[in-house]
Design a protein around this motif. Structure first.
Motif, short mmCIF file in Angstrom:
data_model
loop_
_atom_site.label_atom_id
_atom_site.label_comp_id
_atom_site.label_asym_id
_atom_site.label_seq_id
_atom_site.Cartn_x
_atom_site.Cartn_y
_atom_site.Cartn_z
N MET A 1 37.81 42.18 18.09
CA MET A 1 37.17 41.50 19.22
C MET A 1 37.08 42.46 20.41
SD MET A 1 38.41 38.02 20.96
CE MET A 1 37.40 37.10 22.08
N LEU A 2 35.91 42.51 21.03
CA LEU A 2 35.76 43.32 22.24
C LEU A 2 35.67 42.38 23.44
CD1 LEU A 2 35.23 46.06 23.69
CD2 LEU A 2 32.78 45.60 23.41
N VAL A 3 36.54 42.60 24.41
CA VAL A 3 36.46 41.86 25.67
C VAL A 3 35.75 42.76 26.67
CG1 VAL A 3 37.75 40.78 27.54
CG2 VAL A 3 38.58 40.57 25.19
N LEU A 4 34.59 42.30 27.10
CA LEU A 4 33.78 43.11 28.02
C LEU A 4 34.09 42.64 29.44
CD1 LEU A 4 30.01 43.68 27.27
CD2 LEU A 4 31.11 44.15 29.42
N GLY A 5 34.89 43.43 30.13
CA GLY A 5 35.32 43.07 31.48
C GLY A 5 36.82 42.87 31.52
N GLY A 6 37.51 43.70 32.30
CA GLY A 6 38.98 43.63 32.36
C GLY A 6 39.47 42.86 33.57
N GLY A 7 38.80 41.76 33.89
CA GLY A 7 39.26 40.89 34.98
C GLY A 7 40.21 39.83 34.43
N ILE A 8 40.55 38.88 35.28
CA ILE A 8 41.56 37.88 34.91
C ILE A 8 41.12 37.08 33.69
CG2 ILE A 8 42.73 35.78 35.67
CD1 ILE A 8 42.82 36.90 38.49
N ILE A 9 39.89 36.56 33.71
CA ILE A 9 39.47 35.67 32.62
C ILE A 9 39.44 36.42 31.29
CG2 ILE A 9 37.53 34.29 31.73
CD1 ILE A 9 36.98 33.42 34.62
N GLY A 10 38.90 37.65 31.30
CA GLY A 10 38.85 38.44 30.06
C GLY A 10 40.24 38.72 29.51
N LEU A 11 41.16 39.07 30.40
CA LEU A 11 42.52 39.40 29.93
C LEU A 11 43.25 38.16 29.42
CD1 LEU A 11 43.75 42.05 32.52
CD2 LEU A 11 42.70 42.42 30.28
N GLU A 12 43.05 37.03 30.11
CA GLU A 12 43.72 35.81 29.64
C GLU A 12 43.22 35.45 28.23
OE1 GLU A 12 44.72 33.66 33.93
OE2 GLU A 12 43.37 32.63 32.55
N MET A 13 41.92 35.49 28.03
CA MET A 13 41.41 35.12 26.71
C MET A 13 41.79 36.18 25.66
SD MET A 13 40.42 32.23 27.44
CE MET A 13 40.34 31.89 25.71
N GLY A 14 41.80 37.45 26.08
CA GLY A 14 42.25 38.51 25.18
C GLY A 14 43.69 38.28 24.73
N THR A 15 44.53 37.80 25.65
CA THR A 15 45.93 37.51 25.34
C THR A 15 46.02 36.44 24.25
OG1 THR A 15 46.50 37.99 27.63
CG2 THR A 15 48.14 36.76 26.36
N VAL A 16 45.18 35.42 24.39
CA VAL A 16 45.19 34.32 23.41
C VAL A 16 44.79 34.84 22.03
CG1 VAL A 16 44.03 32.17 22.74
CG2 VAL A 16 44.73 32.52 25.12
N TYR A 17 43.65 35.54 21.96
CA TYR A 17 43.15 35.98 20.66
C TYR A 17 44.07 37.02 20.03
CZ TYR A 17 38.98 33.15 20.72
OH TYR A 17 38.13 32.06 20.68
N ASN A 18 44.68 37.87 20.86
CA ASN A 18 45.61 38.85 20.32
C ASN A 18 46.80 38.14 19.66
OD1 ASN A 18 48.36 40.41 21.24
ND2 ASN A 18 46.85 41.77 20.35
N ALA A 19 47.33 37.13 20.34
CA ALA A 19 48.49 36.41 19.78
C ALA A 19 48.11 35.70 18.48
CB ALA A 19 49.02 35.40 20.79
N LEU A 20 46.85 35.23 18.40
CA LEU A 20 46.43 34.50 17.19
C LEU A 20 46.09 35.46 16.05
CD1 LEU A 20 44.20 31.71 18.80
CD2 LEU A 20 46.51 31.48 17.89
N GLY A 21 46.02 36.76 16.34
CA GLY A 21 45.84 37.71 15.25
C GLY A 21 44.68 38.68 15.36
#
Ligand code: FAD
Length: 468
Positions: A179-199
């Motif tokens: 998964m690529l998160v385009l944009g390293g702001g708060i919303i991108g990082l929060e959702m990245g955290t979720v998907y990373n934890a899920l695998g």
């Protein structure tokens, strides 16, 4: 079918700004109509923003914490992810809150009209109802609380279902491999955290030279160092093309840390910011000025250029945060009710609910330097906090910014677990004009992470004696 309603106050949009304004106006004895185009009240925040993201971040935290326990001698098996159940749990959290708002509106006798409203004059709004009916609302006062929408990038194939925005990410349709998160702001990082934890393997690309550019670099650096093994972070880099093929989305990058050639991803989350909805409501028909970007300018009383029409929340400007919208809402409603109220906060807190969390309020060190303020920065590293050591999370730090001469608290930033909850004390200190001595003499319970705020004040005072 058409209907006419006359009201003292119409509120356009039922997000945190809109529902708070409607409820406060009703509590002050005014007759209120609340217009909302979604099926439920609560706006972006409750339906597709603050609340569902935090529900999923809670799941992510439990997964990550369980994995971390291995180093303390407790090992759990690999998590068994049931996406349907996670999704329905998240939806039940949202439903509980949006349903609660529906009940609160009824209890206050706020009339709700579901549909998309547009001004037809400075005294009327026409709502194209979700049920096909049209409602003409004639009002004495209006509060525009139309919120904001996601920003798209022109070279991204947003029609491809593998390209998602924050709303799509919260739908949690699947867990992509790459998964690529385009944009390293708060919303991108929060959702990245979720998907990373899920695998998912998560990559984050950010045009600026640090993630969360609004926060101080030293705070973000701690976050970045903690996460660099979890995420592939590409700073000072941008996406210049996305080629959607059957077997994946092939991305071309440019910049300092750009990988060579195309890189394949299963999903791209576009999280590059939000734009105000000011241009969608025919504000010109009411004579309300909307700027080129869609923001509506307001006075400190939250009045637009048309005296009896107010605007609040994301549609009036940065920071686009729910708590700012709520406070503006109260101010607008009270002015309509004849009370004198101005929106003039000393500070508005910002929090990234990431792991570790990043939280800051008041002036940042960078802003203080830009403004030529004479400040002293006091840091308390969590490597010296008993509570952080006992929680095996010593990466954090508490940073306080004091006016050098007087010791007045001008701002503060915290990175670490629970930083968001801790920030409340710093907000109060800034808002009340507290100084370092006030914080240092306040007895903080031991062992807590909050102690670090009092200890940072002791660092400023040069009086630090015992470390917990
Ligand atoms: P909105 O919440 O956008 O509500 C506006 C409402 O008006 C919408 O429901 C819309 O449907 C309706 N509307 C618009 N135009 C019309 C019309 N013409 N007729 C009828 N209805 C209309 N903020 C935080 O403070 N903390 C967080 O943790 C946080 N997390 C977030 C996570 C995500 C993924 C996102 C996307 C946002 C997050 N935010 C967070 C930001 C927060 O959601 C917004 O700042 C907040 O919702 C703004 O409130 P508002 O009332 O101005 O507008």
């Amino acid at each position: 079918m058409s209907k006419d309603i006359k009201t003292q106050v119409v509120v356009l949009g039922a997000g945190p700004g809109g529902y708070s304004a409607a409820f406060r106006a009703a509590d002050l004895g005014l007759d209120v109509v609340l217009v909302e185009s979604r099926e439920t009240l609560g706006g972006v925040c409750l339906n597709v923003g603050c609340i569902p993201s935090k529900a999923l971040l809670h799941v992510a935290k439990v997964i990550d914490d369980a994995a971390d326990m291995a180093s303390h001698g407790v090992t759990f098996g690999a998590p068994q992810i049931d996406l349907d159940k996670i999704r329905s749990w998240k939806e039940s959290v949202v439903g509980q809150l949006t349903g609660g708002l529906g009940g609160m509106a009824k209890a206050r006798k706020v009339t709700t009209v579901y549909g998309f409203g547009k001004f037809t004059s400075d005294k009327t709004i026409v709502v194209a109802g979700n049920d096909g009916a049209e409602t003409t609302i004639t009002f004495d006062n209006a509060i525009i609380a139309a919120g904001s929408s996601v920003v798209d990038l022109p070279f991204i194939p947003t029609e491809d279902p593998r390209v998602i925005d924050s709303t799509g990410a919260l739908e949690l349709k699947d867990v992509p491999g790459e998964m690529l998160v385009l944009g390293g702001g708060i919303i991108g990082l929060e959702m990245g955290t979720v998907y990373n934890a899920l695998g998912s393997n998560v990559s984050v690309v950010e045009f600026a030279d640090q993630l969360v550019p609004a926060a101080d670099a030293d705070i973000v650096k701690i976050y970045t160092n903690y996460n660099k093994k979890k995420f592939n972070i590409m700073l000072s880099t941008k996406v210049v093309a996305v080629d959607a093929k059957d077997d994946g989305l092939y991305v071309t990058f440019e910049g300092k840390n750009a990988p060579e050639g195309q890189v394949r991803y299963d999903k791209i989350l576009v999280a590059v910011g939000r734009k105000p909805n000011g241009k969608l409501i025919d504000a010109d028909k009411a004579g309300v000025n909307v700027d080129d970007r869609g923001f509506i300018n307001v006075s400190k009383e939250l009045r637009t250029n048309v005296n009896h029409i107010f605007a609040i929340g994301d549609v009036v400007g940065q920071p686009m945060l729910a708590h700012k919208a709520v406070h503006e809402a109260h101010c607008a409603a009270e002015n309509i009710a004849g009370k004198k109220h101005t929106f003039d906060p000393r500070c508005i807190p910002s929090i990234a609910y990431t792991d570790p969390e990043m939280a800051w309020v008041g002036v940042t060190e960078r802003e203080a330097k830009e403004q030529g303020l004479n400040i002293e920065v006091a840091n308390f590293p969590w490597a010296a906090s008993g509570r952080a050591i006992a929680s095996a999370r010593t990466e954090g730090k508490t940073k306080m910014i004091f006016e050098k001469e007087t010791g007045r608290v001008l701002g503060g930033a915290i990175v670490g677990i629970n930083a968001g909850e801790m920030l409340g004390e710093v907000c109060l200190a800034v808002e009340m004009g507290a100084d370092a001595e006030d914080l240092a003499l306040t007895i903080h319970a031991h062992p807590t992470l909050n102690e670090s705020i009092g200890l940072a004040a002791e660092v400023f005072e040069g009086s630090i004696t015992d470390l917990p």
